[in-house]
Design an enzyme around this catalytic site. Structure first.
Site, PDB file in Angstrom:
ATOM      1  N   LYS A 121       1.290  -1.187   0.584  1.00  0.00           N
ATOM      2  CA  LYS A 121       0.908   0.078  -0.263  1.00  0.00           C
ATOM      3  C   LYS A 121       1.116   1.140   0.089  1.00  0.00           C
ATOM      4  O   LYS A 121       0.145   1.833  -1.385  1.00  0.00           O
ATOM      5  CB  LYS A 121      -0.935   0.391   1.497  1.00  0.00           C
ATOM      6  N   THR A 122       2.162   1.451   1.304  1.00  0.00           N
ATOM      7  CA  THR A 122       2.809   2.253   1.066  1.00  0.00           C
ATOM      8  C   THR A 122       3.596   3.295  -0.448  1.00  0.00           C
ATOM      9  O   THR A 122       3.284   4.235  -0.658  1.00  0.00           O
ATOM     10  CB  THR A 122       4.095   2.651   1.992  1.00  0.00           C
ATOM     11  N   GLU A 165      -3.608   6.099   1.193  1.00  0.00           N
ATOM     12  CA  GLU A 165      -3.598   4.810   1.356  1.00  0.00           C
ATOM     13  C   GLU A 165      -4.073   3.946   3.094  1.00  0.00           C
ATOM     14  O   GLU A 165      -5.179   4.515   4.163  1.00  0.00           O
ATOM     15  CB  GLU A 165      -1.468   4.462   2.465  1.00  0.00           C
TER      16      GLU A 165
END
Length: 463
Positions: A121-122, A165
């Site tokens: 995600k990051t 995110e």
């Protein structure tokens, strides 16, 4: 123009303001003109960066830190009910807002892209933030990690796109209503909150169901959990990506080029080749997800693809910390077996056959170790040698019988060379004794193992 302040968030107080998710929201609110205050357990570069934006940051938690005229108190799921500032908020009748509700409020009136998945995600959020900025789209963004400096995890941009995110760990991503949602992968994690894969699927289905009418779900065609989710989700436009033959955005080839790679995709009937400035197949696929999401939002693929090369990494995601005595020290946030395997395979590809990979691994959470300790040990077998620290508890209390020994036993059973070290202060000396010129040392885990990189480099410099 982007909206101003959400209602009742003009004087917010953040409990745990230095956290990756909390600090980003605090920064955006400060940039929008809010009088931001908060507290954190310890001093940090992030706290100092927030002060530079005008925020008041207290160190330690105390009832007196909460101003009587605070408009709301923002908390994450990690804040315990006995926190003195939370108790004081109840006494004063100040509304308590969950971090996810605050972030959802920040996205109102904009065009959100929400990036979800068990892993990646990051990185994917960061790729979008950087490439959209490169294109001049002036996005707002909130990321779970710093791009290039403390406090660079968030920005209030003047454009209409907001990249966020979306954290599934506590189901807080159900609060968002994105125009485009990305699901990178779906696996069982966060065992304290999810008891089965069925619960995970139900949670991701709820997230996909929040996509606004006319919006798009961008989802992996390669990952089994994602494919199952694709089958379950109905009533929304879906764009799949990956190496699978039936992917809508099909990856034809990924060519490693040292610490970079070149990716060729088949998209809308034509081939497109672009560079990815970080190593590893998983990062290349993250870039393709970002490309597909941007195109779903209406951005030209021919412009977005080359802009993705501007992303050169985010802190803790295979971040080079330095080199001493011919030894490179790299920091990895990987804490789930899938992430550990992906990062070690990426490093193996970059290192070639002539360089050794040494890992300093700190398990994260007792519950995760209980469920996945064996798989963590098996992942460590990809390294030439590993050192395993005690479990970093984070928000959890110990579970009887659950220690790093579970990982070490599994690693040794898989043929790995593993050493247990219980005191972090011993790590620099231990690594100095193991490392030789040409080696790559990875500090790996989601806890404070990241602090060891500079200490290891300092010790190596004295060789």
């Amino acid at each position: 123009m982007a909206p101003g302040l959400p209602i009742a968030m003009d004087r917010p107080h953040f409990i745990g303001i230095g956290g990756a998710g909390m600090s980003g929201i605090a920064k955006i609110l400060a940039q929008r003109g809010a009088r931001v205050a908060g507290s954190d357990a310890k001093e940090s570069a992030t706290a100092e960066a927030l002060r530079a934006h005008g925020a008041t940051v207290h160190i330690g938690h105390a009832a007196g830190h909460l101003a009587d005229d605070a408009s709301c108190v923002v908390v994450s799921s990690a804040i315990r009910q006995d926190n003195p500032e939370l108790a004081r908020a109840a006494e004063l009748g100040i509304p308590v807002v969950h971090r996810s509700d605050a972030l959802a409020a920040l996205m109102e009136g904009l065009r959100p892209i929400a990036v979800a998945g068990t892993h990646g995600k990051t990185t994917t959020t960061s790729m979008l933030a950087v490439s959209l900025t490169e294109l001049g789209a002036r996005p707002s963004y909130a990321i779970g990690g710093d791009l290039d400096a403390p406090g660079s995890n968030a920005l209030h941009g003047e454009g209409e796109i907001f990249v966020a995110e979306a954290d599934e760990s506590d189901r807080s991503f159900h609060k968002y209503a994105p125009e485009v949602a990305i699901v990178l992968n779906v696996e069982l994690d966060h065992h304290a909150n999810y008891a089965s894969m069925d619960e995970i699927y139900e949670s991701f289905e709820t997230f996909a169901g929040k996509i606004v009418p006319g919006g798009t779900l961008v989802i992996s065609a390669d990952h089994e959990g994602a494919r199952e989710l694709t089958r379950r989700v109905t009533g929304v436009k879906k764009v799949t990506y990956g190496e699978a033959e039936d992917a809508d955005v099909r990856v034809l080839k990924i060519v490693p080029q040292g610490l970079k790679s070149q990716v060729t995709v088949l998209m809308d009937g034509r081939e497109l080749t672009f560079a990815v400035s970080v190593p590893g197949r998983h990062y290349a696929l993250n870039a393709v997800a970002a490309l597909a999401a941007g195109v779903a939002l209406g951005l030209p693929a021919d412009e977005l693809a080359p802009a993705l090369a501007a992303y050169t990494g985010v802190k803790r995601r295979l971040q080079l910390k330095g080199e001493e005595a011919g030894v490179q020290v790299i920091d990895s946030y990987a804490h789930h077996p899938t992430e550990m395997t992906a990062d070690l395979e990426a490093m193996r590809g970059a290192a070639g056959d002539d360089r050794r990979i040494l890992v300093v691994f700190q398990p994260h959470l007792f519950s995760r170790t209980q469920e996945l300790g064996k798989e963590m040990g098996q992942a460590l077998a990809l390294a030439d040698a590993s050192v395993v620290l005690d479990i970093y508890p984070a928000r959890e209390d110990p579970i009887p019988g659950i220690t790093s020994a579970l990982i070490i036993e599994a690693a040794r059973a898989a043929g790995a060379d593993v050493t247990a070290v219980h005191d972090k202060a011993d790590i620099p000396e231990v690594v100095e004794g193991m490392a030789k010129p040409g080696d790559l040392v990875l500090t790996m885990g989601a806890g404070d193992v990241t602090d060891l990189g500079p200490l290891i480099l300092d010790r190596l410099s004295q060789k």
